[in-house]
Write an enzyme that holds these catalytic residues in place. Structure first.
Site, PDB file in Angstrom:
ATOM      1  N   GLY A  21      18.474  71.602  12.036  1.00  0.00           N
ATOM      2  CA  GLY A  21      17.419  72.246  11.258  1.00  0.00           C
ATOM      3  C   GLY A  21      17.803  72.508   9.824  1.00  0.00           C
ATOM      4  O   GLY A  21      17.414  73.521   9.241  1.00  0.00           O
ATOM      5  N   ALA A  22      18.525  71.579   9.217  1.00  0.00           N
ATOM      6  CA  ALA A  22      19.055  71.790   7.866  1.00  0.00           C
ATOM      7  C   ALA A  22      18.123  71.307   6.769  1.00  0.00           C
ATOM      8  O   ALA A  22      18.522  71.247   5.603  1.00  0.00           O
ATOM      9  CB  ALA A  22      20.415  71.087   7.724  1.00  0.00           C
ATOM     10  N   ASN A  23      16.873  71.008   7.112  1.00  0.00           N
ATOM     11  CA  ASN A  23      15.943  70.521   6.102  1.00  0.00           C
ATOM     12  C   ASN A  23      15.257  71.648   5.329  1.00  0.00           C
ATOM     13  O   ASN A  23      14.605  71.399   4.317  1.00  0.00           O
ATOM     14  CB  ASN A  23      14.874  69.633   6.741  1.00  0.00           C
ATOM     15  CG  ASN A  23      14.125  70.328   7.853  1.00  0.00           C
ATOM     16  OD1 ASN A  23      14.632  70.439   8.958  1.00  0.00           O
ATOM     17  ND2 ASN A  23      12.918  70.818   7.567  1.00  0.00           N
ATOM     18  N   GLY A  25      15.133  76.409   4.795  1.00  0.00           N
ATOM     19  CA  GLY A  25      15.551  77.753   5.170  1.00  0.00           C
ATOM     20  C   GLY A  25      17.047  77.958   5.285  1.00  0.00           C
ATOM     21  O   GLY A  25      17.838  77.479   4.463  1.00  0.00           O
ATOM     22  N   GLY A  27      19.193  76.809   7.445  1.00  0.00           N
ATOM     23  CA  GLY A  27      19.959  75.593   7.679  1.00  0.00           C
ATOM     24  C   GLY A  27      20.215  74.824   6.406  1.00  0.00           C
ATOM     25  O   GLY A  27      21.327  74.316   6.183  1.00  0.00           O
ATOM     26  N   SER A 137      19.447  86.422  16.574  1.00  0.00           N
ATOM     27  CA  SER A 137      18.578  87.169  15.669  1.00  0.00           C
ATOM     28  C   SER A 137      18.544  88.629  16.084  1.00  0.00           C
ATOM     29  O   SER A 137      18.793  88.966  17.254  1.00  0.00           O
ATOM     30  CB  SER A 137      17.161  86.587  15.734  1.00  0.00           C
ATOM     31  OG  SER A 137      16.209  87.454  15.157  1.00  0.00           O
ATOM     32  N   TYR A 163      10.031  84.900  21.497  1.00  0.00           N
ATOM     33  CA  TYR A 163      11.038  84.619  20.472  1.00  0.00           C
ATOM     34  C   TYR A 163      12.316  85.420  20.755  1.00  0.00           C
ATOM     35  O   TYR A 163      13.425  84.876  20.700  1.00  0.00           O
ATOM     36  CB  TYR A 163      10.497  84.958  19.083  1.00  0.00           C
ATOM     37  CG  TYR A 163      11.499  84.726  17.977  1.00  0.00           C
ATOM     38  CD1 TYR A 163      11.963  83.446  17.696  1.00  0.00           C
ATOM     39  CD2 TYR A 163      11.996  85.787  17.220  1.00  0.00           C
ATOM     40  CE1 TYR A 163      12.887  83.222  16.688  1.00  0.00           C
ATOM     41  CE2 TYR A 163      12.917  85.575  16.215  1.00  0.00           C
ATOM     42  CZ  TYR A 163      13.361  84.282  15.945  1.00  0.00           C
ATOM     43  OH  TYR A 163      14.291  84.078  14.948  1.00  0.00           O
TER      44      TYR A 163
END
Length: 292
Positions: A21-23, A25, A27, A137, A163
């Site tokens: 998920g490094a695309n 935020g 990440g 989280s 979540y």
């Protein structure tokens, strides 16, 4: 630990680090910081085009790999082509979505945030040389985890509890993995982290009025930047002082912001029987067993 920042991060040249998920935020900020420090960074993402734009800005030490954690076929394909790394950072996630299902029929949040990362970690663990970092989280505090109904087939769906369930499951996975690695005498460690309250795109994709509330919250002094929110992850991934089985998060305002420090968590995460049941259920649902 003090006021640890990216300025305290050791030279990362010679290390290969995968960030899911490094695309965008957290990440993205994690990958950028590691890339600036010299690491070879692999951006493992569903949105390959967006990830490529980030990788191009990081430079020649960044590459992109396709990975959709909401589809176990994609997870297995990624694992089949995986050549190894020093660090795996389980960062990708979705938050407070309406009820939806992954390609494999899992509730979208538990399926993406937890089961996808569980399967990924199990499939590539034999090729991770140093550490696995898994993001939880503060929302793990609102979890009402029902291991017999992880996919909300029987419960009335609550997007925020779902979540929280996914995030306490991530934390329990990290702690259980740490214990299993230690018992096996492995040199690989498992560490957990949380970003506190970081202003990211994730909080504005709930497809509800909460999006507007979160946008207002992101503008308050309690919210920190995504770059600052990434500091606990960076500490867990890069600091020589990071310890197997520990949980790191921001030090100030009840864990909402600040430099990374060791964080507290709900006692249920230390319940060996509950963790064991969760682990066994995840193995059954994903078809992935860990070879430790």
């Amino acid at each position: 630990m003090g006021d640890w920042s990216t300025a305290d991060m050791p030279d990362q040249r010679g290390r290969r680090i995968v960030v899911t998920g490094a695309n965008s935020g957290l990440g993205e900020q994690t990958a950028r910081a590691l890339g600036r420090a010299g690491a070879e960074v692999v951006l493992a993402c569903r949105n390959v085009a967006k990830a490529q734009r980030v990788a191009d800005e990081i430079g020649e030490n960044a590459t992109v790999a396709a990975l959709d954690l909401a589809d176990l076929t994609s997870v297995r394909a990624f694992a089949d082509g995986f050549e190894g790394a020093d660090v795996l950072i389980n960062n990708a996630g979705v938050m407070a979505l309406p009820l939806g299902r992954t390609a494999d029929g899992f509730e979208m949040q538990i399926g993406t945030n937890f089961l996808g990362h569980f399967a990924l970690t199990g499939l590539v663990l034999d090729r991770i040389g140093e550490r696995v970092v898994t993001l939880s989280s503060l929302a793990h505090n609102v979890a009402r985890l029902d291991i017999d109904d992880l996919n909300w087939d029987r419960r009335k769906y609550n997007r925020w509890v779902a979540y929280g369930d996914s995030k306490i499951a991530d934390l329990m996975m990290a702690l259980e993995l740490a214990e299993r690695l230690e018992k096996a005498g492995s040199s690989t460690i498992s560490v957990a982290a949380h970003p506190g309250y970081a202003a990211t795109e994730l909080q504005t994709r709930t497809e509800s009025l909460v999006d507007w509330v979160m946008k207002l919250g992101n503008a308050t002094p309690l919210a920190q930047s995504a770059a600052d929110g990434a500091l606990p992850t960076l500490y867990a991934a890069a600091a020589p002082e990071a310890v197997n089985g520990k949980f790191y998060g921001p030090a100030q305002f009840g864990g909402l912001r600040g430099a990374p420090t060791e964080a507290g968590y709900r006692s249920v995460a230390d319940d060996a029987a509950v963790r064991g049941r969760l682990w066994s259920t995840a193995e059954e649902l994903t078809g992935v067993s860990f070879d430790i």
